[in-house]
Design a protein around this motif. Sequence first.
Motif, mmCIF file in Angstrom:
data_model
loop_
_atom_site.group_PDB
_atom_site.id
_atom_site.type_symbol
_atom_site.label_atom_id
_atom_site.label_comp_id
_atom_site.label_asym_id
_atom_site.label_seq_id
_atom_site.Cartn_x
_atom_site.Cartn_y
_atom_site.Cartn_z
ATOM 1 N N UNK A 1 41.522 20.702 -44.946
ATOM 2 C CA UNK A 1 40.708 19.591 -44.455
ATOM 3 C C UNK A 1 39.989 19.957 -43.168
ATOM 4 N N UNK A 2 40.514 20.956 -42.470
ATOM 5 C CA UNK A 2 39.925 21.327 -41.191
ATOM 6 C C UNK A 2 40.525 20.588 -40.015
ATOM 7 N N UNK A 3 41.451 19.663 -40.279
ATOM 8 C CA UNK A 3 42.090 18.932 -39.188
ATOM 9 C C UNK A 3 43.595 18.870 -39.426
ATOM 10 N N UNK A 4 44.405 19.447 -38.518
ATOM 11 C CA UNK A 4 45.861 19.523 -38.728
ATOM 12 C C UNK A 4 46.532 18.163 -38.898
ATOM 13 N N UNK A 5 46.074 17.141 -38.179
ATOM 14 C CA UNK A 5 46.715 15.836 -38.287
ATOM 15 C C UNK A 5 46.369 15.156 -39.612
ATOM 16 N N UNK A 6 45.153 15.359 -40.083
ATOM 17 C CA UNK A 6 44.791 14.847 -41.401
ATOM 18 C C UNK A 6 45.645 15.510 -42.472
ATOM 19 N N UNK A 7 45.833 16.836 -42.340
ATOM 20 C CA UNK A 7 46.687 17.560 -43.281
ATOM 21 C C UNK A 7 48.097 16.978 -43.300
ATOM 22 N N UNK A 53 47.260 24.027 -32.534
ATOM 23 C CA UNK A 53 45.849 23.667 -32.424
ATOM 24 C C UNK A 53 45.585 22.716 -31.256
ATOM 25 N N UNK A 54 46.648 22.328 -30.566
ATOM 26 C CA UNK A 54 46.490 21.426 -29.433
ATOM 27 C C UNK A 54 46.329 19.970 -29.816
ATOM 28 N N UNK A 55 46.627 19.643 -31.076
ATOM 29 C CA UNK A 55 46.487 18.246 -31.509
ATOM 30 C C UNK A 55 47.774 17.444 -31.344
ATOM 31 N N UNK A 56 48.892 18.117 -31.039
ATOM 32 C CA UNK A 56 50.138 17.439 -30.675
ATOM 33 C C UNK A 56 50.406 17.670 -29.197
ATOM 34 N N UNK A 57 50.895 16.661 -28.523
ATOM 35 C CA UNK A 57 51.218 16.813 -27.108
ATOM 36 C C UNK A 57 52.352 17.818 -26.924
ATOM 37 N N UNK A 115 45.863 13.050 -26.406
ATOM 38 C CA UNK A 115 44.953 11.917 -26.174
ATOM 39 C C UNK A 115 43.599 12.069 -26.854
ATOM 40 N N UNK A 116 43.067 13.277 -26.882
ATOM 41 C CA UNK A 116 41.747 13.481 -27.475
ATOM 42 C C UNK A 116 41.740 13.255 -28.970
ATOM 43 N N UNK A 139 42.060 8.964 -31.470
ATOM 44 C CA UNK A 139 41.033 8.212 -32.183
ATOM 45 C C UNK A 139 40.865 8.732 -33.602
ATOM 46 N N UNK A 140 41.094 10.040 -33.800
ATOM 47 C CA UNK A 140 41.017 10.625 -35.143
ATOM 48 C C UNK A 140 42.139 10.087 -36.008
ATOM 49 N N UNK A 141 43.357 10.081 -35.440
ATOM 50 C CA UNK A 141 44.531 9.593 -36.182
ATOM 51 C C UNK A 141 44.385 8.130 -36.526
ATOM 52 N N UNK A 142 43.872 7.348 -35.564
ATOM 53 C CA UNK A 142 43.757 5.902 -35.763
ATOM 54 C C UNK A 142 42.839 5.585 -36.947
ATOM 55 N N UNK A 143 41.884 6.465 -37.189
ATOM 56 C CA UNK A 143 40.930 6.223 -38.275
ATOM 57 C C UNK A 143 41.433 6.649 -39.632
ATOM 58 N N UNK A 144 42.618 7.326 -39.687
ATOM 59 C CA UNK A 144 43.109 7.861 -40.978
ATOM 60 C C UNK A 144 43.585 6.716 -41.863
#
Length: 426
Positions: free
Chosen positions: A86-92, A151-155, A417-418, A421-426
């Motif tokens: 998907x190109x996004x680790x949190x979406x995966x 990838x820096x998407x988790x704190x 934090x960055x 907003x991506x997660x909230x939209x999933x």
Amino acid sequence: MVGTSSGDVPASAELTRRDELLRIAGRVFAQAGYAGTSLRDIADAAGILTGSLYHHFPSKEALAVELISEFQAEMDELARRPRLESGHPLTDLVEFADKVGQIAGRHRAAVHMCRRDAPTTATETMTTLVRRKPVALNRRWATLLRAARDAGTLRAEVDLPVLQAVLPIAVLDLAALVTPLSTSDLVCSLVSQLLHGLTTEAHSPAELDASGPARVARERIAGWRPPAAADESRRGLILATARDEFARRGYEATTMRDIAAAAGMRASSIYGHFAAKQEILAAIMERFSHHLLEGYETVAAAPGTAVERLDGVFSLMTSAARLFRHEFMIVKDWWYVLNPPVDAPPVDNAARLRIMEEMLDEGIRARQFATPADVSVLAVALRSLLWVPLTDSGPASSAPRRHALLRQTLLDGAASPAERSVVKAL
């Protein structure tokens, strides 16, 4: 026609009928439990004679083995699929959780059987299957979580080892609930909230520890005592032994004879104290359930914000998971059947769920919680996380460490934090 020889039925029709009977058996097992189901029950649900069922399966265990094997094969196949692109680790991560949940939702009976020890009557084949660890699946979870961190998407401060231990169990248990709510909604709500968090503003651990709800939670926990520890009477021995057996085997799979054998006494001796197994269960759970509901009510009434009250519940549950480990495992059984025993613990469980829903509603109205999720779905998802995963995630995860993880995820959100907003939209 069922009951004729296989030579009289086309292979495709035979396979279709066999699969249909497996699906029916799975539904009956999920509803009544493996131990509480007979071949006659399955035959009745299928609208056939028991003898006709033997034409397809030689025993109840043969049905269970096939259901478990099918479930494990699907999970293994999912774990072996190429990495999502998907190109996004949190979406995966959310999409993988949803796929695991869909499989678990289709195989509720198999999940239930694999989450307990095998019955004493089980053959080596079934025992081996039930005790098989999902190594490939757990490795895939760990890979996805590490990819998100790298990838820096988790704190960075999120306790990744504990999250890796808790998340797979939480998704399986939540998906295997018998509930009218959508499995995908429940699983995606839970994982999205773990990543995005509930709160609109950050709260430091020191601030939460100093709150009124935290103080009253600590006071309640200090008054809890391990059950039946000092009761050396015959009745106390029965209760302590039954508590161990119910937690190890599951309530449904444990007989009065099992309890008597484990306690080193005759079954007739138990009947002198308890008329039925359900009476033993009610006696075991009564004090624990009262402690927990009283703790919820006290925390909910304490002065403070909805965030602080929810954190007080986290403190209660992580401490209870340590002091009342066996009771936690026994309560799990009630979530796995449609017709739980009609006694205090399930009633208290519903009352605690209402209190949590009220906390969430209060936080949303006060703009302390920001969530688009349906409160009833979110409350069930959070409740699931606060039960079995807290006792199954390994001895290295202490109560303070688990509490810290709940703050890092459910309150503040595991995502950086960055990325929220991506997660909230999933």
